[in-house]
Motif scaffolding. Structure first.
Motif, mmCIF file in Angstrom:
data_model
loop_
_atom_site.group_PDB
_atom_site.id
_atom_site.type_symbol
_atom_site.label_atom_id
_atom_site.label_comp_id
_atom_site.label_asym_id
_atom_site.label_seq_id
_atom_site.Cartn_x
_atom_site.Cartn_y
_atom_site.Cartn_z
ATOM 1 N N GLU A 80 0.812 -1.212 0.000
ATOM 2 C CA GLU A 80 0.000 0.000 0.000
ATOM 3 C C GLU A 80 0.849 1.266 0.000
ATOM 4 O O GLU A 80 0.488 2.265 -0.611
ATOM 5 N N ALA A 81 2.014 1.229 0.639
ATOM 6 C CA ALA A 81 2.896 2.406 0.672
ATOM 7 C C ALA A 81 3.287 2.840 -0.740
ATOM 8 O O ALA A 81 3.478 4.024 -1.005
ATOM 9 N N PHE A 82 3.412 1.892 -1.657
ATOM 10 C CA PHE A 82 3.761 2.223 -3.040
ATOM 11 C C PHE A 82 2.573 2.802 -3.786
ATOM 12 O O PHE A 82 2.710 3.751 -4.540
ATOM 13 N N LEU A 111 5.164 5.137 -7.178
ATOM 14 C CA LEU A 111 4.352 4.509 -8.212
ATOM 15 C C LEU A 111 4.871 4.852 -9.610
ATOM 16 O O LEU A 111 4.845 4.014 -10.507
ATOM 17 N N ALA A 112 5.386 6.063 -9.783
ATOM 18 C CA ALA A 112 5.925 6.480 -11.083
ATOM 19 C C ALA A 112 7.144 5.656 -11.477
ATOM 20 O O ALA A 112 7.445 5.504 -12.666
ATOM 21 N N ARG A 113 7.857 5.096 -10.504
ATOM 22 C CA ARG A 113 9.041 4.281 -10.789
ATOM 23 C C ARG A 113 8.694 2.850 -11.186
ATOM 24 O O ARG A 113 9.556 2.095 -11.624
#
Length: 68
Positions: free
Chosen positions: A45-47, A54-56
């Protein structure tokens, strides 16, 4: 949603947990449309709540499992 064997996600039927680490969990699943095994990576969830993290990560990546 916690995964477990037997869970269905779209065309994927989850069969077993392969492993886990800091970037999430990896599950073995069966693609019922293509009739082949695949690996699904589930991000923590942290991502998913951090736009920079998330962009990575690719938005969606599905790779069929292949014998080594």
């Amino acid at each position: 949603m916690p995964l477990q064997p037997g869970t269905t996600l779209g065309p994927y039927s989850v069969t077993a947990k392969i492993g886990e680490g800091g970037m999430g969990e990896v599950w073995q699943a069966r693609d019922t449309k293509l009739d082949r095994d695949v690996a699904l990576k589930v991000l923590p969830e942290a991502f998913t709540s951090d736009p920079d993290r998330l962009a990575r990560c690719p938005a969606r990546r599905v790779r069929s499992s292949r014998p080594a």
